[in-house]
Design a protein around this motif. Structure first.
Motif, mmCIF file in Angstrom:
data_model
loop_
_atom_site.group_PDB
_atom_site.id
_atom_site.type_symbol
_atom_site.label_atom_id
_atom_site.label_comp_id
_atom_site.label_asym_id
_atom_site.label_seq_id
_atom_site.Cartn_x
_atom_site.Cartn_y
_atom_site.Cartn_z
ATOM 1 N N ALA A 161 45.356 -7.847 35.276
ATOM 2 C CA ALA A 161 44.788 -8.486 35.362
ATOM 3 C C ALA A 161 45.227 -8.294 33.288
ATOM 4 O O ALA A 161 45.143 -7.928 32.685
ATOM 5 N N MET A 162 44.665 -9.696 32.413
ATOM 6 C CA MET A 162 44.237 -9.338 31.630
ATOM 7 C C MET A 162 42.612 -8.959 30.757
ATOM 8 O O MET A 162 41.413 -9.367 31.164
ATOM 9 N N ASN A 163 42.938 -8.919 29.389
ATOM 10 C CA ASN A 163 41.510 -8.264 28.892
ATOM 11 C C ASN A 163 40.940 -9.520 28.487
ATOM 12 O O ASN A 163 41.395 -9.950 28.411
ATOM 13 N N VAL A 164 39.752 -9.414 29.362
ATOM 14 C CA VAL A 164 38.754 -10.286 28.955
ATOM 15 C C VAL A 164 37.099 -9.938 29.040
ATOM 16 O O VAL A 164 36.382 -9.315 29.186
ATOM 17 N N PHE A 165 37.008 -10.704 27.249
ATOM 18 C CA PHE A 165 35.273 -9.629 26.664
ATOM 19 C C PHE A 165 34.507 -11.762 26.744
ATOM 20 O O PHE A 165 35.130 -11.867 26.247
ATOM 21 N N SER A 166 33.908 -11.067 26.570
ATOM 22 C CA SER A 166 32.428 -12.777 27.307
ATOM 23 C C SER A 166 31.446 -12.204 26.776
ATOM 24 O O SER A 166 30.425 -10.355 26.540
ATOM 25 N N TYR A 167 30.558 -12.553 26.102
ATOM 26 C CA TYR A 167 29.507 -12.787 25.586
ATOM 27 C C TYR A 167 27.758 -13.882 25.862
ATOM 28 O O TYR A 167 28.512 -15.033 25.812
ATOM 29 N N GLU A 168 27.176 -13.404 26.114
ATOM 30 C CA GLU A 168 26.235 -14.262 26.732
ATOM 31 C C GLU A 168 24.554 -14.826 25.005
ATOM 32 O O GLU A 168 24.695 -14.071 24.908
ATOM 33 N N GLN A 169 25.058 -16.286 25.684
ATOM 34 C CA GLN A 169 24.256 -16.706 24.182
ATOM 35 C C GLN A 169 22.923 -17.457 25.060
ATOM 36 O O GLN A 169 24.200 -18.838 25.654
ATOM 37 N N HIS A 170 22.434 -17.986 25.074
ATOM 38 C CA HIS A 170 21.111 -18.512 25.579
ATOM 39 C C HIS A 170 21.434 -19.372 26.811
ATOM 40 O O HIS A 170 22.395 -20.361 27.020
ATOM 41 N N GLU A 171 21.829 -18.062 28.001
ATOM 42 C CA GLU A 171 22.520 -18.037 28.750
ATOM 43 C C GLU A 171 24.085 -19.461 29.108
ATOM 44 O O GLU A 171 24.090 -19.319 30.560
ATOM 45 N N ALA A 172 24.628 -18.895 28.295
ATOM 46 C CA ALA A 172 26.017 -19.520 28.720
ATOM 47 C C ALA A 172 26.653 -18.474 28.460
ATOM 48 O O ALA A 172 26.423 -17.579 27.420
#
Lengths: 706, 567
Positions: free
Chosen positions: B487-498
């Motif tokens: 699997a590839m690298n996945v970076f995510s961040y939370e902003q205003h519940e999204a």
């Protein structure tokens, strides 16, 4: 040494169960005399050999006050993974901490190799709860979830369980609530919570230590209970104690509850005895070398104190964090295999034939030459009457053929040159280990004496003088029973740790004193409950400290008085000074604007046991009815038939002496060999062996002789 | 270094150990004395003995960082080149520099080079390299993902004399101490490196006094020859042929274009060519590397493939590394090199992928392939700034011996990750997850190791900003011998519940986070080995039981045979 004690009265017995032999050391505490026994280890039930060894020297088990045991049961269970089916209940989001380790790998080069955690993933269950680093509760413990998890693990057949919550070192509340509930539901006593084992920051190390303890509990406590029951049924009414990895002893109850503390039990006892023997002989700085079949174990004693390390890995990823005597192991033992690599370079180890099948000369199936085979070819080991009594004779011819095939022919060397080459490479590796252990600790190895113990080390001691530049080696009178002797010598010691993270400025003296007092009370309760006699108590406090921003901490000894088990008031100024002193000694200078921090409190509570007089083992007083005064006839009388030994590039006709009969003060010039039942001491040309007043042999350069 | 005398095999074997020991003792001296934990605990340092004319590695310690094993000889060569102009070398001279364009790696690595004289003659060089805490530049710790030249990264020091004939030049030290945010650390590390060199000189004197310089010189020549024949024997055992592999970096952090890393590996009897022709041109952002780093990386890859090889330049004699001019693997001064780790990890991946075509059993499939440098910064209630900076782990590749390791460290490093509790105690964050990433290992007869999920919530009232420098967001770690991709690298961040993801997938600056919001890093696993059809159903069933792959994914990758197994 061979007559059983008729009425030992309050005797103290040390028993070390090794892979091949069970060694017994019996000390009569009334008159200070001691006797030893060596019997084969029995498998799978070690208690048979254990009892028969004791009974060789003691007629009535009822006469024994204390039996102290150095055991490898815990280590072997970990290495062979023969422990409990263990379950884990942990914080939401963290069930893989045990499997993720600290993001390391088994080997630097090659990227191969894997890790199987002690607890399978489906037996690691998460429950809603979260503690923060400052000890505040982020999420309350969900006890219904704990109950469900417990029932699920029981249904899966788990017989031990570990409770592992984040930041439980900072606040035990959630973990303690969960543990209390699990204990109500769990059918046995094998329930362990991380804050009970190691209330110290660093989740992987704490979880791993806790789980390994849970994994070992049924196995080790079962073994110790079986031994105790067998002794009781033979009339033993005294106290049964176990050597800990830190070199102290503990009760069998403590060992059953905290089996992780037995991980280095046997080797630690050996180092304790080595330190005591050296101290009696006038040496406070000692490097010990225990040479076995597969490894050479080095340990360093500076100023009479064994070095302790905070943690160890039993195997890749199996981390145990508990204070233990620091022992560095390299793969250079008697069974280490010599080979020529593809580039044509001679190598020794790390692959080993061990003691079974062992060296080629044992004739048990190994065909690749070992260090012991080289010693046989060069006459250093007598192939006609091998020590140890396991085999009647050794097959020197097969050893020679193996050396020719694997070393001599590829390198164009004669059999003898090939054998010498193997020993030089092996000696050089051992010398390297000794130098590195010293340098890493900031010591110059030349300031130390070398003490070989175990069966094989004394053959290589002279080479250490040459290769490391050490001035003297001291071979104990009974190097083969050192660990059993250590059992009798070791003090009773309890170690405690508590994380307390604060800047020194903000430190609350009352909080710190309360932690200290709790440690002292817990430690003294254990000492008071013991039937041992103690000459005195010794309580030691250390703080792990650093400047803010450093991850590296210093162990700072802090001067606090304890009167009658009451910790006296702490002075913050003293703590500051203690840190500054230690810091300057370590790094040279202080940081002018640095903020001093405290991370952990470490406490040791030790009951000092009476020491026996080592000179009772000396030649003049060991019960033999021979004349042991120092005169030439008494030395000549010890000569046995000599043999040819290859040393320093040529053959020497070498005198062989019966080591135990040599009088105190004898000086034997090399080349010579001193033999006893389980040990051969090699004195090379240019060296001499002097028998000191305890019967130890001091190896030194001839020109040093006084 | 021109002694022709033949050395006897016994002395050779003993001297081989003795000299490696000298380098090991130099390592131990610095680890113990260093102030900064990057050296003291992560052992980001190395020591060795180098050839007096060529700078070639003669002997190197066992405990130093893998990437340094190849790169140090360039540091020594840089000093030799400088000396060639003046010819004024003296016993007791010590050179210091960090210029990555001539010495390799990055500017945090400070190199000290000291000639070793015996009997009035230059015998060899001793060198020491260590990763300093801070060498000035725009960002504390010198990791600046926005740098477009070296001057934004750190103070650049070319090879200069720190000591002349045994007398230390305090002026140089004063310049160094004035150009760092952490002068105490700098001074402590420098003293540690000087002590290590002193110990090296002392141990060399003892060794040469005992054996004589001619014998030791013969041993060094013989050890180089032995290493060379070891390497040649390994190569000869492989088939002749030419194999190519290509992979990509996501982007350089400045422009969102993939950057190709191409290799052709050619084995001809007992010699090998590693040719990087076809690799992308030098770029604007900090994923460039200088030529010394490229050659050193080839060596790291080789040493992983043949892990019993000694750390000695003889190993590289049968190997020709070709690097096209103008490429990002031979970047020119002052191109930034701070993110060199991502580029060299991809180089190792393509070398492995090419070598696997020659001999699949020799090779381990691609590891996760990015160090994921993530920093989160903010201000505490009292106004004090905080910065949490760490690298994160992922899965290792599978090989013919078995499955890949779950959650390991990068092949170029041996550094461990800080404990979660240490991070939570030091910074206002809470890890919601510190977990294995199920299903992230590549499928195969042996599957790749699992990557990780780290989900980090900000607890401070004022919120925080996050910075990521990663890779493998668009190109997955590859399997070998028919094994699947991870699997590839996945970076995510939370902003205003999204939950959002960065436009440049693996790199982003200044992500605004409020109290209670989090970032989530899902790191790659390792590639698989061999066809998934060959995997034993028992092993698939075990992975499903361990919840390392879901039943659905197991069906998709391996078919339904595992469902017949009684777990």
């Amino acid at each position: 040494m061979n007559t059983a004690v008729k009425n030992p009265g309050g005797s103290v017995v040390g028993v070390d169960v090794g892979g091949t032999f069970t060694d017994v050391f019996v000390l009569n505490e009334h008159d200070g005399t001691a006797v030893v026994a060596k019997v084969p280890t029995t498998k799978p039930d070690q208690s048979l050999g254990f009892l028969s060894g004791i009974q060789q020297q003691v007629n009535q088990l009822g006469d024994i006050a204390v039996v102290v045991h150095g055991t490898t049961a815990g280590t072997n269970a970990l290495l062979e993974r023969k422990g409990a089916r263990c379950g884990v209940i942990t914080s939401q989001g963290l069930r893989d901490v045990l499997e993720m380790r600290r993001r390391d790998r088994p080997r630097t080069w090659g990227l191969r190799g894997n890790f199987t955690p002690i607890v399978e993933r489906q037996f690691r269950l998460e429950v809603p709860e979260r503690m923060l680093a400052d000890g505040t509760v982020h999420t309350d413990i969900d006890l219904d979830a704990v109950e469900n998890a417990t029932l699920q693990l029981l249904a899966a057949g788990c017989n031990a369980v570990a409770i592992l919550f984040a930041n439980a070192y900072a606040n035990t509340e959630n973990e303690a609530k969960a543990a209390a509930l699990v204990r109500k539901l769990w059918p046995n006593s094998h329930v362990t919570a991380s804050h009970e084992i190691l209330p110290e920051i660093r989740e992987f190390e704490r979880f791993s230590t806790t789980v390994l303890n849970a994994f070992l509990q049924p196995e080790v406590s079962g073994y110790l209970r079986r031994l105790e029951a067998a002794m009781h049924s033979d009339g033993f009414t005294g106290e049964f104690m176990i050597v800990q990895s830190n070199g102290g002893v503990m009760s069998v109850d403590t060992a059953s509850r905290l089996p992780l503390r037995t991980a280095l039990s046997g080797p630690a006892a050996g180092v304790i005895a080595a330190g005591y023997i050296a101290k009696c002989a006038g040496f406070n700085n000692v490097i010990t070398g225990d040479m076995g079949g597969t490894s050479f174990d080095v340990s360093l004693i500076a100023d009479g104190q064994s070095m302790l390390s905070a943690q160890t890995s039993i195997d890749f990823g199996l981390v145990l964090r508990t204070p233990m005597i620091e022992i560095t192991t390299i793969g250079a033992g008697g069974g280490s295999i010599a080979w020529v690599d593809k580039g044509g370079l001679l190598q020794v180890g790390p692959e080993s034939a061990g003691s079974d099948p062992g060296p080629v000369a044992y004739g048990l199936g190994n065909t690749r030459p070992t260090v012991t085979d080289a010693n046989i070819i060069l006459g250093r080991i007598d192939s006609k009457s091998p020590i140890g009594g396991k085999l009647a004779a050794l097959n020197a011819k097969a050893a020679a053929a193996a050396l020719d095939e694997h070393i001599g022919n590829p390198l164009g060397l004669s059999t003898v040159d090939a054998a010498e080459a193997v020993l030089r490479v092996a000696n050089s590796r051992m010398a390297g280990a000794i130098r590195l252990v010293s340098i890493e600790r900031g010591f110059d190895p030349k300031q130390f004496v070398f003490m070989p113990f175990g069966g094989g080390g004394a053959l290589h001691a002279g080479a250490m003088l040459h290769d490391v530049g050490i001035a003297k080696a001291i071979v104990p009178r009974y190097p083969g029973v050192t660990s059993a002797m250590g059992c009798v010598i070791a003090d009773m010691r309890q170690d405690f740790v508590q994380t307390y993270m604060t800047t020194l400025d903000a430190l609350d003296e009352v909080v710190l004193m309360t932690y200290m007092q709790n440690h002292v009370v817990a430690g003294m309760n254990v000492l008071n409950a013991s039937h041992n006699r103690f000459e005195s108590h010794h309580i030691c406090f250390e703080l792990d400290m650093a400047y803010a921003g450093q991850t590296h901490t210093l162990a700072v000894s802090i001067p606090v008085c304890v009167n009658d088990a009451r910790v006296e008031a702490i002075n913050k100024q003293c703590l500051t000074e203690a840190f500054d002193d230690t810091y300057v000694r370590t790094y040279g200078r202080l940081l002018p604007n640095g903020v001093r921090r405290v991370i952990n409190l470490r406490t040791s509570v030790t009951g000092i046991r009476p020491k026996f007089d080592l000179s009772t083992l000396a030649p003049s007083s060991d019960g033999a009815d021979i004349d042991t005064s120092l005169n030439p006839e008494n030395i000549t009388r010890c000569e046995k038939s000599g043999r040819r030994v290859f040393m320093d590039k040529r053959w020497y006709d070498t005198k062989v002496y019966d080591r135990l009969k040599l009088p105190i003060g004898s000086i034997i010039s090399g080349p010579a060999i001193l033999e006893q039942a389980d040990t051969t001491v090699l004195i090379e040309p240019g060296l001499q062996g002097r028998i000191d007043s305890f019967g130890n042999t001091i190896l030194e350069h001839r020109e040093q002789s006084a | 270094m021109n002694s022709n005398s033949v050395i006897d095999p016994i002395t050779l074997a003993v001297l081989a150990g003795r000299m490696e020991q000298i380098a090991d003792e130099m390592d131990a001296t610095l680890f113990r004395a260093a102030f900064n934990p990057i050296i003291a605990e992560a052992h980001d340092a190395s020591h060795g003995l180098y050839h007096p004319e060529t700078g070639d590695t003669l002997v190197q310690g066992k405990s130093g960082l893998p990437i340094f094993v190849g790169v140090m000889s360039f540091a020594v060569k840089a000093v030799i080149d400088k000396l060639a102009a003046n010819n004024d070398l003296a016993d007791g001279d010590i050179f210091i520099f960090n210029d990555a364009h001539i010495g390799g790696t990055h500017l945090s690595d400070m190199r000290l080079v000291r000639p070793y004289f015996y009997g009035g003659n230059l015998f060899c060089y001793l060198a020491s390299v260590g990763h300093w805490h801070d060498v000035g530049g725009a960002v504390p710790g010198n990791y600046n993902p926005a740098a477009t030249d070296v001057f934004q990264e750190a103070l650049v020091i070319p090879p200069v004399r720190l000591a002349r004939a045994g007398v230390v030049n305090q002026d140089i030290i004063d310049i160094l101490l004035r150009n760092t945010r952490m002068p105490q650390s700098t001074e402590g590390d420098l003293n540690g490196q000087l002590s290590a060199l002193d110990l090296g000189v002392q141990r060399m004197d003892e060794l040469l006094d005992e054996y004589g310089d001619c014998t030791v010189q013969s041993a060094l020549i013989a050890l180089g020859d032995s290493a060379e024949s070891l390497m040649r024997a390994e190569l000869k055992a492989l088939p002749n042929g030419r194999w190519e592999a290509q992979d990509y970096l996501d982007n350089d952090g400045i422009e969102d274009e993939p950057l190709a890393i191409h290799v052709a590996l050619e084995i001809n009897d007992d010699a090998m060519t590693i040719d990087f022709t076809g690799t992308a041109l030098q770029c604007a952002g900090p994923v460039n590397i200088a030529l010394p780093t490229t050659v050193a990386t080839a060596y790291v890859a080789i040493k992983h493939l043949f892990s019993d090889l000694p750390a000695n330049a003889g190993v590289m004699r049968p190997i020709d590394v070709r690097v096209p001019a103008g490429s990002l693997l031979s970047a020119q001064f002052p191109a930034p090199t701070g993110g060199y780790t991502e580029t060299i990890l991809r180089m190792i991946d393509v070398i492995f992928s090419a070598a696997a075509q020659a001999s699949p059993t020799l090779v381990v499939a691609n590891a996760y392939g990015t160090i994921n440098a993530l920093s989160i910064a903010g201000k505490r209630a009292d106004g004090q700034p905080w910065v949490m900076f760490s690298f994160y782990g992922g899965g290792h590749g599978a090989c013919c011996d078995g499955d890949g390791l779950n959650h390991g460290n990068a092949p170029i490093s041996t550094a461990t990750i800080p404990p979660m509790e240490i991070l939570e105690a030091a910074y206002p964050v809470m890890f919601r997850q510190w977990a294995l990433r199920a299903g992230s290992g590549g499928a195969g007869e042996y599957r790749g190791g699992m990557g990780a999920i780290y989900e980090i919530e900000v607890l401070s009232e004022g919120g925080a900003e996050a910075y990521l420098f990663g890779e493998r967001g668009r190109f997955a770690p590859k399997g070998i011998a028919g094994g699947g991709e991870a699997a590839m690298n996945v970076f995510s961040y939370e902003q205003h519940e999204a939950w959002l993801q960065p436009p440049m997938v693996s790199k982003m600056r200044g992500i605004k986070l409020q109290q209670g919001e989090a970032v989530k890093l899902e790191t790659p696993g390792g590639g698989g080995y061999g066809s998934a059809q060959q995997r034993k159903p028992q092993q698939v069933a075990r992975d499903v039981q361990h919840e390392l792959i879901s039943a659905e994914l197991a069906d998709e990758q391996y078919g339904a045979a595992w469902r017949e197994i009684d777990a």
